[in-house]
Design a protein around this motif. Structure first.
Motif, PDB file in Angstrom:
ATOM      1  N   GLU A 102       0.857  -1.194   0.000  1.00 18.42           N
ATOM      2  CA  GLU A 102       0.000   0.000   0.000  1.00 18.42           C
ATOM      3  C   GLU A 102       0.884   1.232   0.000  1.00 18.42           C
ATOM      4  O   GLU A 102       1.698   1.425   0.896  1.00 18.42           O
ATOM      5  CB  GLU A 102      -0.879   0.016   1.246  1.00 18.42           C
ATOM      6  CG  GLU A 102      -2.165  -0.743   1.045  1.00 18.42           C
ATOM      7  CD  GLU A 102      -3.138  -0.512   2.181  1.00 18.42           C
ATOM      8  OE1 GLU A 102      -3.227   0.632   2.661  1.00 18.42           O
ATOM      9  OE2 GLU A 102      -3.775  -1.501   2.592  1.00 18.42           O
ATOM     10  N   THR A 103       0.707   2.057  -1.019  1.00 16.66           N
ATOM     11  CA  THR A 103       1.551   3.242  -1.105  1.00 16.66           C
ATOM     12  C   THR A 103       0.858   4.331  -1.890  1.00 16.66           C
ATOM     13  O   THR A 103       0.039   4.049  -2.771  1.00 16.66           O
ATOM     14  CB  THR A 103       2.904   2.917  -1.782  1.00 16.66           C
ATOM     15  OG1 THR A 103       3.696   4.114  -1.837  1.00 16.66           O
ATOM     16  CG2 THR A 103       2.716   2.391  -3.208  1.00 16.66           C
ATOM     17  N   SER A 104       1.202   5.573  -1.549  1.00 18.22           N
ATOM     18  CA  SER A 104       0.755   6.687  -2.382  1.00 18.22           C
ATOM     19  C   SER A 104       1.986   7.438  -2.881  1.00 18.22           C
ATOM     20  O   SER A 104       1.895   8.555  -3.369  1.00 18.22           O
ATOM     21  CB  SER A 104      -0.170   7.614  -1.592  1.00 18.22           C
ATOM     22  OG  SER A 104       0.509   8.103  -0.461  1.00 18.22           O
ATOM     23  N   ALA A 105       3.176   6.820  -2.729  1.00 16.92           N
ATOM     24  CA  ALA A 105       4.427   7.460  -3.152  1.00 16.92           C
ATOM     25  C   ALA A 105       4.473   7.560  -4.676  1.00 16.92           C
ATOM     26  O   ALA A 105       3.912   6.720  -5.376  1.00 16.92           O
ATOM     27  CB  ALA A 105       5.621   6.657  -2.655  1.00 16.92           C
ATOM     28  N   GLU A 106       5.142   8.571  -5.162  1.00 13.30           N
ATOM     29  CA  GLU A 106       5.279   8.729  -6.614  1.00 13.30           C
ATOM     30  C   GLU A 106       6.657   8.316  -7.115  1.00 13.30           C
ATOM     31  O   GLU A 106       6.866   8.125  -8.301  1.00 13.30           O
ATOM     32  CB  GLU A 106       5.040  10.188  -7.007  1.00 13.30           C
ATOM     33  CG  GLU A 106       3.575  10.569  -6.942  1.00 13.30           C
ATOM     34  CD  GLU A 106       3.332  11.969  -7.456  1.00 13.30           C
ATOM     35  OE1 GLU A 106       4.021  12.353  -8.426  1.00 13.30           O
ATOM     36  OE2 GLU A 106       2.486  12.660  -6.877  1.00 13.30           O
ATOM     37  N   TYR A 107       7.625   8.222  -6.201  1.00  4.91           N
ATOM     38  CA  TYR A 107       9.000   7.987  -6.631  1.00  4.91           C
ATOM     39  C   TYR A 107       9.571   6.721  -6.021  1.00  4.91           C
ATOM     40  O   TYR A 107       9.196   6.333  -4.910  1.00  4.91           O
ATOM     41  CB  TYR A 107       9.889   9.175  -6.254  1.00  4.91           C
ATOM     42  CG  TYR A 107       9.436  10.447  -6.915  1.00  4.91           C
ATOM     43  CD1 TYR A 107       9.718  10.684  -8.249  1.00  4.91           C
ATOM     44  CD2 TYR A 107       8.684  11.386  -6.208  1.00  4.91           C
ATOM     45  CE1 TYR A 107       9.287  11.835  -8.877  1.00  4.91           C
ATOM     46  CE2 TYR A 107       8.246  12.557  -6.826  1.00  4.91           C
ATOM     47  CZ  TYR A 107       8.548  12.770  -8.162  1.00  4.91           C
ATOM     48  OH  TYR A 107       8.122  13.896  -8.783  1.00  4.91           O
ATOM     49  N   ALA A 108      10.490   6.105  -6.742  1.00  3.40           N
ATOM     50  CA  ALA A 108      11.152   4.901  -6.261  1.00  3.40           C
ATOM     51  C   ALA A 108      12.661   5.058  -6.414  1.00  3.40           C
ATOM     52  O   ALA A 108      13.147   5.694  -7.354  1.00  3.40           O
ATOM     53  CB  ALA A 108      10.679   3.689  -7.066  1.00  3.40           C
ATOM     54  N   LEU A 109      13.392   4.486  -5.452  1.00  2.00           N
ATOM     55  CA  LEU A 109      14.853   4.406  -5.563  1.00  2.00           C
ATOM     56  C   LEU A 109      15.216   2.931  -5.462  1.00  2.00           C
ATOM     57  O   LEU A 109      14.969   2.295  -4.441  1.00  2.00           O
ATOM     58  CB  LEU A 109      15.526   5.194  -4.429  1.00  2.00           C
ATOM     59  CG  LEU A 109      17.058   5.225  -4.495  1.00  2.00           C
ATOM     60  CD1 LEU A 109      17.530   6.201  -5.568  1.00  2.00           C
ATOM     61  CD2 LEU A 109      17.666   5.605  -3.145  1.00  2.00           C
ATOM     62  N   ALA A 110      15.756   2.390  -6.544  1.00  2.00           N
ATOM     63  CA  ALA A 110      16.228   1.010  -6.510  1.00  2.00           C
ATOM     64  C   ALA A 110      17.637   1.016  -5.931  1.00  2.00           C
ATOM     65  O   ALA A 110      18.439   1.878  -6.294  1.00  2.00           O
ATOM     66  CB  ALA A 110      16.225   0.408  -7.909  1.00  2.00           C
ATOM     67  N   TYR A 111      17.916   0.074  -5.015  1.00  2.27           N
ATOM     68  CA  TYR A 111      19.270   0.012  -4.447  1.00  2.27           C
ATOM     69  C   TYR A 111      19.787  -1.416  -4.529  1.00  2.27           C
ATOM     70  O   TYR A 111      19.020  -2.374  -4.605  1.00  2.27           O
ATOM     71  CB  TYR A 111      19.308   0.581  -3.032  1.00  2.27           C
ATOM     72  CG  TYR A 111      18.369  -0.069  -2.040  1.00  2.27           C
ATOM     73  CD1 TYR A 111      17.034   0.329  -1.938  1.00  2.27           C
ATOM     74  CD2 TYR A 111      18.819  -1.081  -1.198  1.00  2.27           C
ATOM     75  CE1 TYR A 111      16.182  -0.260  -1.028  1.00  2.27           C
ATOM     76  CE2 TYR A 111      17.971  -1.677  -0.279  1.00  2.27           C
ATOM     77  CZ  TYR A 111      16.652  -1.266  -0.199  1.00  2.27           C
ATOM     78  OH  TYR A 111      15.809  -1.862   0.702  1.00  2.27           O
TER      79      TYR A 111
END
Lengths: 199, 237
Positions: A102-111
């Motif tokens: 569940e998220t409302s985030a717009e950005y992702a950082l792959a690590y």
């Protein structure tokens, strides 16, 4: 049109029409990475999705193998100018991994194992556009190419397809990754030739 | 953020490095300068508008509007045969850059440096060696340079001229000079032993070479985050 170089006629290759601007076709699979290749044992490998609210979803290697996989055939475009067409992968769609997130985030950082990071809008990871892959051409993905598991986001330049992927952090704000802070474009669409900052 | 523009680059000098490689000296009005280790994009355009691009490492540090590239012939390549066999002094190509903010050495850094180059992977390392000399840096430098045969070495005369604090070791993988005490063969951990793990390492060359050298350094106790790599495949050019 640029300055014409005297005596240059070039070599139009079959299939060039399908390539993004400034790319050329290769049949090799070149390796590019900024540091040594990390070696990660499958017994301690894990993949996590961390949400903006601090919730963590975690998969072991065995968990990943139990999930339904897909076998996408995709074109790869590297910012260093080579493109490789029709590559065969096997992996788990990010849509499967995000099913219970569940998220409302717009950005992702792959690590990644080894410390690499790369950022992209979350929507570029969903709706059949991205996978956590573990096989290339029917064989286990080798460490120089990102094994045991690599993010595959083929509609963006290949540096966005993080090798040795370890997790994805979801964020309300964009956070530039490794190459994105070293002069490369924040988004990296090969069809718009977004190689470097300002392109 | 302004887009990196394509600039007209006129060839003003040529130095033959080996039978299959040469250094091209371009003059580029308005060049913004660069750091040792960075690269540039070269664009060639044909009379009918067809164009193609390749990336090349810069071989020398910033010096006004001069940019030096060392280009090795790629058999069956599209661009390198043109740059090596057709391009003449006075001809123009287009160049944009500099690009890459990671595989760079800055003269203000005094930490000891290990440079490990395979084949034409020595080019960005040579830019670092030249930048060190130009800046009067006393950072200890060690270059380990692997080539197949003695006559494939780039920059031979310049590297033969001793520089205080610069130590050079050649590795020959197929054929050595007469009387050489190391048998021909690929780079091993023994070739890299004795370098302090506190060193900043820059490794550049073909994938197999970089993988081997970086793995040896880690086995010898170097921290992965102190090893910067640049790899290229046998492709394109």
């Amino acid at each position: 049109m640029g300055i014409v170089s005297r005596g240059f006629f070039g070599r139009r290759r079959e299939g060039d029409a399908e390539l993004p601007p400034g790319q050329y076709l290769t049949h090799d699979f070149p390796v590019l990475s900024a540091g040594p290749t990390p070696r990660i044992g499958l017994d301690r490998w894990e993949f996590t999705i961390d949400t903006e609210t601090g919730e963590t979803h975690r998969w072991s290697w065995a968990d990943l193998m139990k999930l339904p996989s897909e076998t996408p055939t995709v074109d790869l475009h590297c910012v260093t100018k080579w493109s490789k067409l029709g590559t065969d992968w096997q992996g788990v769609s990010l849509d499967v991994l995000f099913e219970d997130v569940e998220t409302s985030a717009e950005y992702a950082l792959a690590y990644s194992y080894g410390g690499y990071t790369t950022n992209l809008p979350l929507e570029d990871l969903l709706d059949g556009k991205a996978w956590i892959t573990y096989k290339f051409d029917g064989e286990d993905l080798t460490p120089p190419h990102g094994g045991p598991a690599r993010l595959l986001v083929p509609h963006l330049y290949l540096w966005k397809s993080a090798k040795w992927v370890r997790g994805i952090r979801l964020m309300n704000e964009d956070w530039p990754g490794f190459w994105e802070t070293a002069g490369y474009h924040n988004y990296g669409d090969p069809w718009r030739e977004q190689r470097y900052q300002g392109d | 953020m302004r887009r990196l523009p394509w600039r007209a680059a006129k060839l003003t000098g040529i130095r033959q490095e080996t039978a299959t490689a040469r250094t091209l000296v371009f003059t580029i009005p308005g060049w913004p300068g660069h750091l040792a280790g960075q690269h540039v994009d070269v664009r060639l355009t044909a009379p009918d508008g067809y164009s193609t691009e390749r990336s090349y490492s810069v071989a020398a540090p910033e010096r006004g509007d001069r940019v030096e590239l060392t280009v090795e012939l790629v058999e069956d390549g599209e661009v390198s045969p043109y740059l090596l066999e057709v391009l003449e002094v006075g001809d123009e190509v287009e160049i944009r850059g500099p690009v890459g903010g990671w595989f760079v050495w800055r003269p203000e850094r005094a930490t000891p440096v290990l440079l490990v180059g395979g084949g034409s992977g020595v080019v960005p390392l040579m830019a670092m060696i030249r930048a060190r000399r130009a800046a009067g840096s006393s950072a200890p430098f060690r270059l380990i340079y692997s080539v197949r045969e003695p006559d494939q070495r780039f920059y031979l005369d310049e590297l033969a001229d001793p520089q205080p604090g610069l130590d050079i070791t050649y590795i020959f993988t197929r054929k050595t000079p007469d009387g050489w005490d190391r048998a021909p063969g690929r780079i091993t951990a023994a070739d890299l032993d004795g370098v302090s793990p506190g060193t900043d390492s820059y490794v550049c060359g073909p994938t197999g070479f970089v993988e081997a050298a970086a793995d040896h350094l880690i086995a010898l106790g170097h921290a992965p985050d102190r090893i910067r790599t640049e790899r290229f495949g046998p492709t394109g050019g």
